[in-house]
Design an enzyme around this catalytic site. Structure first.
Site, short mmCIF file in Angstrom:
data_model
loop_
_atom_site.label_atom_id
_atom_site.label_comp_id
_atom_site.label_asym_id
_atom_site.label_seq_id
_atom_site.Cartn_x
_atom_site.Cartn_y
_atom_site.Cartn_z
N TYR A 1 1.05 -1.16 -0.15
CA TYR A 1 -0.01 -0.30 -0.11
C TYR A 1 0.92 0.85 -0.17
CZ TYR A 1 -3.49 -2.97 2.00
OH TYR A 1 -4.74 -4.33 2.10
N HIS B 1 0.88 -11.89 2.43
CA HIS B 1 -0.90 -11.05 1.73
C HIS B 1 -0.75 -11.85 0.47
CE1 HIS B 1 -1.41 -6.80 0.28
NE2 HIS B 1 -2.45 -7.37 0.63
#
Length: 274
Positions: free
Chosen positions: A47, A105
């Site tokens: 991110y 992730h």
């Protein structure tokens, strides 16, 4: 804020996610999130806003012992040379000595699950995270991860909203002792615009978005909410003062459709169970 307990982890049921937020947006909205009662914050290396979240929490005077911080290791760091170093970098950016929850992730298709799990366990043993989990794994990968991991796997964070049927995965996770964490709960903006969810919300004096978040937490999931607008934060957290009826829960679940999945990146996503 309600919590869910799993393998010693006490996770606030409603989290605040910062996916696709700029640094400025993160630093503007986090104080409002704290004021509204959020203590669970979810970010990720990819991110590129871990540092902004760390700055915002520090500037707001948030007490570390009251926070539950989650971040995720990106697939490019699934190597012995990079995994632990990348976690150290995340901790530096977040301005903490350890996170509360560290996730893999995506499973990806280049590094074996066994190697991913070994590296994840190593950073937990080194004290860099209190708890560990996964994200975007299918049922077979969850089973493999749980079987291989020395430490308990507390969650699988997956796409979950009314248009995507995740009942099989949720049942499998429950049988293995995992909590499901739900991301993309607004289905990329489709939920707030849904006429059926709006009508259900009207019965309770709530918005369609609040109905969807309530639908998630009422099933025992951890729900990640998101807004970049400080004035909308209070709405997201106001989901614990009503209960959806069994009929409404079923009607919302019936919105699921075969093309409901929105997040399916090639080379990262597994073969989904549904």
């Amino acid at each position: 804020m309600q919590t869910i307990s799993v393998h010693g982890a006490v996770i606030p049921t409603l989290g605040f996610g910062v996916f696709r937020m700029s640094d400025a947006e993160v630093e503007r909205v986090v104080p409002a999130a704290l004021e509204a009662g959020f203590r669970h914050f979810d970010t990720a290396q990819i991110y590129q806003n871990e540092a902004a979240l760390g700055r915002a929490l520090q500037a707001a005077g948030a007490r570390r012992e009251e926070l539950f911080l989650t971040t995720k290791v990106w697939v490019d760091n699934y190597s012995r040379a990079r995994f632990a170093a990348s976690v150290d970098e995340s901790l530096d950016r977040l301005k903490v000595d350890q996170v509360d929850l560290l996730l893999l992730h995506w499973p990806g298709d280049k590094v074996a699950i066994a190697d991913q799990v070994e590296m994840l366990n190593a950073v937990q043993a080194a004290g860099k995270t209190r708890f560990i989990g996964v994200s975007n794994q299918n049922i077979a990968q969850m089973k493999e991860t749980v079987a291989l991991s020395q430490a308990p796997i507390v969650t699988n964070q997956v796409e979950l909203h009314p248009y995507l049927d995740q009942r099989a995965l949720a049942a499998a996770a429950k049988s293995m002792g995992l909590v499901v964490s739900a991301y993309y709960g607004m289905a990329d903006g489709a939920v707030p615009r849904d006429p059926l969810l709006q009508r259900i919300g009207a019965k309770y004096g709530k918005s369609a978005a609040q109905v969807a978040l309530r639908w998630l937490v009422q099933q025992g999931f951890v729900a990640l909410s998101k807004t970049a607008r400080p004035e909308r934060v209070a709405e997201n957290v106001a989901i614990f003062d009503f209960v959806l009826s069994e009929d409404d829960m079923a009607v919302i679940g019936a919105l699921a459709r075969p093309d409901g999945r929105l997040v399916n990146p090639p080379g990262l996503a597994p073969a989904w169970d549904a």
